[in-house]
Design a protein around this motif. Structure first.
Motif, PDB file in Angstrom:
ATOM      1  N   MET A   1      40.774 -84.909  10.958  1.00 14.39           N
ATOM      2  CA  MET A   1      40.543 -84.470   9.573  1.00 14.39           C
ATOM      3  C   MET A   1      41.863 -83.974   8.980  1.00 14.39           C
ATOM      4  N   SER A   2      42.154 -84.391   7.790  1.00 16.75           N
ATOM      5  CA  SER A   2      43.408 -83.999   7.159  1.00 16.75           C
ATOM      6  C   SER A   2      43.374 -82.516   6.794  1.00 16.75           C
ATOM      7  N   PRO A   3      44.535 -81.874   6.721  1.00 20.56           N
ATOM      8  CA  PRO A   3      44.557 -80.437   6.382  1.00 20.56           C
ATOM      9  C   PRO A   3      43.888 -80.137   5.049  1.00 20.56           C
ATOM     10  N   VAL A   4      44.115 -80.993   4.058  1.00 19.25           N
ATOM     11  CA  VAL A   4      43.538 -80.698   2.745  1.00 19.25           C
ATOM     12  C   VAL A   4      42.018 -80.838   2.785  1.00 19.25           C
ATOM     13  N   LEU A   5      41.515 -81.760   3.612  1.00 21.20           N
ATOM     14  CA  LEU A   5      40.072 -81.919   3.719  1.00 21.20           C
ATOM     15  C   LEU A   5      39.443 -80.742   4.447  1.00 21.20           C
ATOM     16  N   SER A   6      40.072 -80.280   5.519  1.00 17.51           N
ATOM     17  CA  SER A   6      39.492 -79.137   6.228  1.00 17.51           C
ATOM     18  C   SER A   6      39.554 -77.886   5.370  1.00 17.51           C
TER      19      SER A   6
ATOM     20  N   SER B   1      41.129 -87.017  -1.367  1.00 22.29           N
ATOM     21  CA  SER B   1      42.029 -87.811  -0.550  1.00 22.29           C
ATOM     22  C   SER B   1      43.315 -87.025  -0.380  1.00 22.29           C
ATOM     23  N   GLU B   2      44.086 -87.350   0.632  1.00 23.52           N
ATOM     24  CA  GLU B   2      45.365 -86.664   0.827  1.00 23.52           C
ATOM     25  C   GLU B   2      46.362 -87.034  -0.255  1.00 23.52           C
TER      26      GLU B   2
ATOM     27  N   VAL C   1      51.120 -86.121  -3.566  1.00 22.00           N
ATOM     28  CA  VAL C   1      50.410 -85.261  -2.628  1.00 22.00           C
ATOM     29  C   VAL C   1      49.338 -84.478  -3.378  1.00 22.00           C
TER      30      VAL C   1
ATOM     31  N   ARG D   1      46.776 -81.267  -3.703  1.00 23.88           N
ATOM     32  CA  ARG D   1      46.503 -79.886  -3.290  1.00 23.88           C
ATOM     33  C   ARG D   1      45.202 -79.452  -3.940  1.00 23.88           C
TER      34      ARG D   1
END
Ligand SMILES: [Zn+2]
Length: 145
Positions: free
Chosen positions: A1-6, A33-34, A42, A44
């Motif tokens: 899982m990507s950091p932004v998703l978590s 999405s990332e 990117v 945020r």
């Protein structure tokens, strides 16, 4: 899982909808999405909505169906309002399917605000609820877990 998703899921677990935004072009990115779907910048997370401190407004695009009563667990409140699934276009630029509890079906163009959000009980997605801003805020929110 990507950091932004978590990070997004941690927020929505607490009932906060943090709108994913592109750091380059500022577009709201949904589904999350990332990277931005417009410019690949990117992504945020912006400020959170759903706890009542900020209001995310939107308009009904269409109302698809009425949810049979009793389908949602823990909704044995005294309310006799009906629930509808609605496609809502929010002012930040994203569209979501949200649940609206109302006595009558909403009409396209009706103004609503995001009132709560969370993870679905099955863990298969997110739940969004909207309310009509004219209605007084529900002091006894049924989302105590
Ligand atoms: Zn972008």
């Amino acid at each position: 899982m990507s950091p932004v998703l978590s990070e997004f899921e941690r927020a929505i677990e607490r009932g906060l909808f943090r709108v994913p935004e592109c750091t380059e072009c500022g577009a709201a990115v949904w589904p999350l999405s990332e990277f931005c779907s417009v410019c690949l910048g990117v992504v945020r997370l912006g400020p959170g909505y759903g706890d009542g401190s900020r209001r995310l407004r939107g308009r009904i695009v269409e109302c698809s169906m009425e949810i049979p009563s009793g389908r949602f667990t823990g909704s044995s409140s005294s309310s006799v309002r009906r629930s509808f699934f609605c496609l809502v276009a929010f002012e930040c630029g994203i569209r979501l399917i949200a649940r609206l509890a109302a006595p009558v079906p909403p009409a396209p163009g009706d103004l609503v605000v995001l009132s709560s959000c969370g993870l679905s009980p099955e863990g298969s997605g997110y739940i969004f609820e909207v309310s009509t801003p004219d209605a007084p805020e529900d002091p006894a929110s049924p989302t105590n877990m």
